[in-house]
Write a protein that holds these residues in place. Structure first.
Motif, mmCIF file in Angstrom:
data_model
loop_
_atom_site.group_PDB
_atom_site.id
_atom_site.type_symbol
_atom_site.label_atom_id
_atom_site.label_comp_id
_atom_site.label_asym_id
_atom_site.label_seq_id
_atom_site.Cartn_x
_atom_site.Cartn_y
_atom_site.Cartn_z
ATOM 1 N N ARG A 339 0.810 -1.219 0.000
ATOM 2 C CA ARG A 339 0.000 0.000 0.000
ATOM 3 C C ARG A 339 0.845 1.272 0.000
ATOM 4 N NH1 ARG A 339 -5.592 -1.088 0.870
ATOM 5 N NH2 ARG A 339 -5.955 1.137 1.213
ATOM 6 N N ASP A 340 2.140 1.146 0.176
ATOM 7 C CA ASP A 340 3.000 2.332 0.115
ATOM 8 C C ASP A 340 3.118 2.883 -1.300
ATOM 9 O OD1 ASP A 340 3.494 2.594 2.780
ATOM 10 O OD2 ASP A 340 5.421 1.560 2.763
ATOM 11 N N SER A 341 2.670 2.102 -2.286
ATOM 12 C CA SER A 341 2.744 2.566 -3.674
ATOM 13 C C SER A 341 1.464 3.269 -4.125
ATOM 14 C CB SER A 341 3.022 1.376 -4.601
ATOM 15 O OG SER A 341 1.975 0.416 -4.516
ATOM 16 N N ILE A 342 0.469 3.358 -3.242
ATOM 17 C CA ILE A 342 -0.818 3.961 -3.609
ATOM 18 C C ILE A 342 -0.648 5.432 -3.986
ATOM 19 C CG2 ILE A 342 -3.021 4.754 -2.629
ATOM 20 C CD1 ILE A 342 -3.224 2.089 -1.178
ATOM 21 N N VAL A 343 -1.359 5.813 -5.047
ATOM 22 C CA VAL A 343 -1.363 7.208 -5.498
ATOM 23 C C VAL A 343 -2.651 7.895 -5.065
ATOM 24 C CG1 VAL A 343 -1.251 8.749 -7.495
ATOM 25 C CG2 VAL A 343 0.081 6.619 -7.480
ATOM 26 N N VAL A 344 -3.793 7.284 -5.380
ATOM 27 C CA VAL A 344 -5.089 7.851 -4.996
ATOM 28 C C VAL A 344 -6.002 6.730 -4.515
ATOM 29 C CG1 VAL A 344 -4.975 9.823 -6.564
ATOM 30 C CG2 VAL A 344 -5.976 7.668 -7.359
ATOM 31 N N GLY A 345 -6.962 7.112 -3.670
ATOM 32 C CA GLY A 345 -7.923 6.132 -3.192
ATOM 33 C C GLY A 345 -9.143 6.814 -2.620
ATOM 34 N N SER A 346 -10.122 6.012 -2.243
ATOM 35 C CA SER A 346 -11.314 6.533 -1.577
ATOM 36 C C SER A 346 -11.792 5.477 -0.593
ATOM 37 C CB SER A 346 -12.420 6.865 -2.586
ATOM 38 O OG SER A 346 -12.790 5.717 -3.330
ATOM 39 N N THR A 347 -12.378 5.928 0.508
ATOM 40 C CA THR A 347 -12.805 5.000 1.549
ATOM 41 C C THR A 347 -13.931 5.593 2.380
ATOM 42 O OG1 THR A 347 -12.068 3.725 3.486
ATOM 43 C CG2 THR A 347 -11.071 5.889 3.168
ATOM 44 N N CYS A 348 -14.764 4.721 2.927
ATOM 45 C CA CYS A 348 -15.764 5.159 3.899
ATOM 46 C C CYS A 348 -15.283 4.866 5.319
ATOM 47 C CB CYS A 348 -17.109 4.475 3.640
ATOM 48 S SG CYS A 348 -17.107 2.690 3.918
ATOM 49 N N PHE A 349 -14.025 4.425 5.446
ATOM 50 C CA PHE A 349 -13.476 4.079 6.761
ATOM 51 C C PHE A 349 -12.061 4.647 6.874
ATOM 52 C CE2 PHE A 349 -13.617 0.268 9.955
ATOM 53 C CZ PHE A 349 -13.382 1.149 10.993
ATOM 54 N N MET A 350 -11.970 5.971 6.825
ATOM 55 C CA MET A 350 -10.667 6.632 6.831
ATOM 56 C C MET A 350 -9.829 6.320 8.075
ATOM 57 S SD MET A 350 -8.523 8.345 5.122
ATOM 58 C CE MET A 350 -9.367 9.193 3.783
ATOM 59 N N PRO A 351 -10.419 6.203 9.278
ATOM 60 C CA PRO A 351 -9.583 5.859 10.435
ATOM 61 C C PRO A 351 -8.833 4.540 10.269
ATOM 62 C CG PRO A 351 -11.687 6.708 11.180
ATOM 63 C CD PRO A 351 -11.806 6.531 9.699
ATOM 64 N N LEU A 352 -9.436 3.571 9.579
ATOM 65 C CA LEU A 352 -8.764 2.293 9.343
ATOM 66 C C LEU A 352 -7.568 2.483 8.414
ATOM 67 C CD1 LEU A 352 -8.787 -0.831 9.695
ATOM 68 C CD2 LEU A 352 -10.200 -0.920 7.626
ATOM 69 N N VAL A 353 -7.738 3.294 7.377
ATOM 70 C CA VAL A 353 -6.644 3.564 6.438
ATOM 71 C C VAL A 353 -5.508 4.291 7.147
ATOM 72 C CG1 VAL A 353 -5.987 4.805 4.334
ATOM 73 C CG2 VAL A 353 -8.187 3.604 4.447
ATOM 74 N N ARG A 354 -5.857 5.300 7.948
ATOM 75 C CA ARG A 354 -4.821 6.043 8.682
ATOM 76 C C ARG A 354 -4.080 5.123 9.648
ATOM 77 N NH1 ARG A 354 -8.970 10.131 9.848
ATOM 78 N NH2 ARG A 354 -8.916 11.760 8.246
ATOM 79 N N GLU A 355 -4.832 4.280 10.333
ATOM 80 C CA GLU A 355 -4.220 3.372 11.301
ATOM 81 C C GLU A 355 -3.238 2.431 10.614
ATOM 82 O OE1 GLU A 355 -6.260 1.028 14.783
ATOM 83 O OE2 GLU A 355 -6.202 -0.294 13.038
ATOM 84 N N TYR A 356 -3.611 1.941 9.450
ATOM 85 C CA TYR A 356 -2.731 1.031 8.716
ATOM 86 C C TYR A 356 -1.386 1.696 8.441
ATOM 87 C CZ TYR A 356 -0.855 -1.902 4.999
ATOM 88 O OH TYR A 356 -0.024 -2.709 4.246
ATOM 89 N N HIS A 357 -1.418 2.896 7.893
ATOM 90 C CA HIS A 357 -0.172 3.569 7.520
ATOM 91 C C HIS A 357 0.625 4.021 8.745
ATOM 92 C CE1 HIS A 357 -0.670 3.447 3.202
ATOM 93 N NE2 HIS A 357 -1.933 3.798 3.350
ATOM 94 N N ALA A 358 -0.040 4.131 9.888
ATOM 95 C CA ALA A 358 0.670 4.473 11.121
ATOM 96 C C ALA A 358 1.257 3.237 11.800
ATOM 97 C CB ALA A 358 -0.275 5.192 12.083
ATOM 98 N N GLY A 359 0.956 2.058 11.251
ATOM 99 C CA GLY A 359 1.470 0.825 11.837
ATOM 100 C C GLY A 359 0.771 0.430 13.125
ATOM 101 N N GLU A 360 -0.463 0.913 13.312
ATOM 102 C CA GLU A 360 -1.226 0.591 14.517
ATOM 103 C C GLU A 360 -2.319 -0.429 14.185
ATOM 104 O OE1 GLU A 360 -2.613 4.402 15.688
ATOM 105 O OE2 GLU A 360 -0.623 5.142 16.283
ATOM 106 N N THR A 361 -2.878 -1.068 15.222
ATOM 107 C CA THR A 361 -3.852 -2.139 14.963
ATOM 108 C C THR A 361 -5.077 -2.091 15.880
ATOM 109 O OG1 THR A 361 -2.736 -3.686 16.473
ATOM 110 C CG2 THR A 361 -2.035 -3.709 14.154
ATOM 111 N N GLY A 362 -5.303 -0.987 16.567
ATOM 112 C CA GLY A 362 -6.419 -0.927 17.512
ATOM 113 C C GLY A 362 -7.768 -1.193 16.862
ATOM 114 N N ILE A 363 -8.050 -0.529 15.741
ATOM 115 C CA ILE A 363 -9.325 -0.726 15.043
ATOM 116 C C ILE A 363 -9.381 -2.125 14.440
ATOM 117 C CG2 ILE A 363 -10.752 0.058 13.112
ATOM 118 C CD1 ILE A 363 -9.632 2.873 13.586
#
Length: 473
Positions: A339-363
């Protein structure tokens, strides 16, 4: 146990000579078969697939094994392979408490959750509800304060979904799930409500989140009495972020420590305007020591938010699943993370996407606690497959629609969360309510696209990667 004997057992374990271990330990005199020897014997029986025998042996040393990670691991292992995942879970959780760095225990915890899929848990909850509906109906009709026995009774029912599920039973047969500030619940509780059996519709009113109130009320917390009309708010709308930043004033709350005041305010805010509206539109919150000109009363906030949004030509949403956010990223060229190669995307669950890139797993972990699993499909393609960026995007949306219409919606197997595009790869994000069933059905569907190599990846850094189909040259 004798050190040389232990070394021999370890060598046989490495060589998969488990029957030799059984023969050796069972041939020892009874006074030499201590707790350690019995544990090794149980491990050998586990490795031979005789899980019931392993449990029988471990039970004889339960007292000695209370604080021994290996004892709990072996017991959980046996239960897991006897398809008793719910029972196995608490043993692996104990291993994790005793040895937090044990990665195998973490994986077993994850699998124990997902092997009892969310779909099945929801069916079990509604079966419990059906069996106990007369008693539940009587509770709501009595309009008495819910006592400890009632809370424990209903808690056992919602506990079929996961630990830590909060709820409220109200008059007029109202059953409300409370999100309690956890984003994952917005993507799980609506499915529970949607699966309500037909015979209860019209009588029962199930809500996936606290909707808030349209009238003032009193509230007491930290020995402070708060009337909602006396909570004053300064409201600032950030049109770019589409968020409302708040400052609040109340004499009693101002006398508390700041952390307590903020905690109390967030609770009464959600009770007043609802969990969905709060999650969707409230940004920063600060306390002020004195009221200022232009402040409004807390009960006026909902109307203020709705009016402001409409004035700016925006719709009002209280269900996060209905709101998609577009995002852009700067691709990292040298990275093993797909996912580090992603250029553009869309989501209805932005906190999950942010958490992924932060290396966290709470959600992610909370989702798994319900037997669901957040995943993404990575679809790799060659340069000859698509001619333009528009073709790539159009294909992504078409495939998302097909997965949703043919797999997710008809059987309730999951929720489409969005997707993204990177050079040579399309990503499709899914919240799977029955992970293993969905995997098997995805394989059949994706075979229709022989020019793609497709993988399913857990939505966490370093998550398991499963190949679904391979591109045909």
């Amino acid at each position: 146990m004798d050190e040389k004997l232990h070394q021999q057992i370890d060598e046989w374990t490495e060589a998969d000579e488990h029957q030799k271990i059984v023969d050796l330990i069972e041939g020892l005199p009874a006074d030499e078969r201590d707790a350690e020897a019995i544990g090794l014997l149980a491990r050998a029986y586990n490795n031979l697939g005789n899980y019931a025998k392993a449990i029988e042996l471990l039970e004889t040393t339960r007292a000695e094994g209370v604080d021994v990670a290996n004892w709990h691991y072996r017991y959980g292992y046996a239960l897991y392979y006897l398809d008793r995942e719910r029972e196995a879970l608490r043993y692996f959780e104990r291993v994790h408490e005793l040895t937090p760095d044990d990665e195998d225990a973490v994986e077993f915890i994850s699998e124990c959750h997902v092997r009892v899929p969310f779909c099945r848990r929801v069916n079990e909850f509604w079966q419990w509800f059906t069996d106990n509906e007369p008693r539940l109906s009587a509770i709501t009709e009595s309009r008495e304060e819910q006592g400890e026995e009632t809370v424990e009774f209903v808690g056992a029912g919602v506990g079929l979904l996961a630990d830590g599920v909060h709820f409220n039973l109200g008059g007029d047969h109202e059953f409300t799930f409370s999100v309690e500030g956890h984003p994952a619940h917005f993507y799980l509780y609506p499915y529970v409500v949607a699966r309500m059996p037909e015979q209860f519709k019209g009588k029962w009113h199930f809500l996936p989140a606290n909707p808030g109130l349209h009238h003032s009320f009193g509230f007491r917390m930290y020995d402070v009495d708060v009337n909602m009309d006396h909570v004053r708010l300064g409201v600032e709308y950030d049109s770019e972020a589409n968020l409302f930043n708040l400052t609040f004033y109340h004499p009693g709350l101002c006398n508390l420590e700041e952390a307590q005041a903020l905690n109390a305010f967030w609770i009464i805010l959600e009770l007043m305007v609802g969990e969905g509206l709060t999650y969707q539109y409230i940004g920063e919150v600060q306390r002020t020591d004195a009221p200022t000109l232009g402040m409004i009363a807390l009960p006026e906030l909902r109307a203020h938010i709705e009016k402001t949004l409409k004035t700016h030509g925006k719709e009002v949403f209280t269900n996060p699943q209905e709101v998609y956010h577009a995002y852009e990223r700067n691709p990292k060229e040298e990275s093993d993370d797909p996912r580090d190669s992603i250029v553009v995307g869309s989501t209805c669950f932005m906190p999950l996407v942010r958490e992924y890139h932060a290396g966290e797993t709470g959600i992610y972990d909370r989702i798994e606690a319900f037997g669901a699993r957040a995943v993404f499909l990575a679809l790799s393609f060659g340069a000859e497959v698509f001619s333009t960026s528009k073709e790539i995007l159009d294909f992504r949306y078409t495939l998302q629609d097909r997965i949703e219409e043919e797999l997710l919606a008809p059987s309730g197997l999951g929720l489409m969360l969005g997707g993204a595009v990177a050079p040579g790869t399309i990503f499709i994000d899914i919240l799977a309510y029955d992970y293993y069933v969905l995997l098997s059905r995805l394989v059949g569907l994706l075979k229709d696209y022989p020019k793609l190599s497709t993988y399913c990846v857990q939505f966490r850094k370093g998550g398991e990667v499963i190949r679904l189909t391979e591109r045909k040259e």
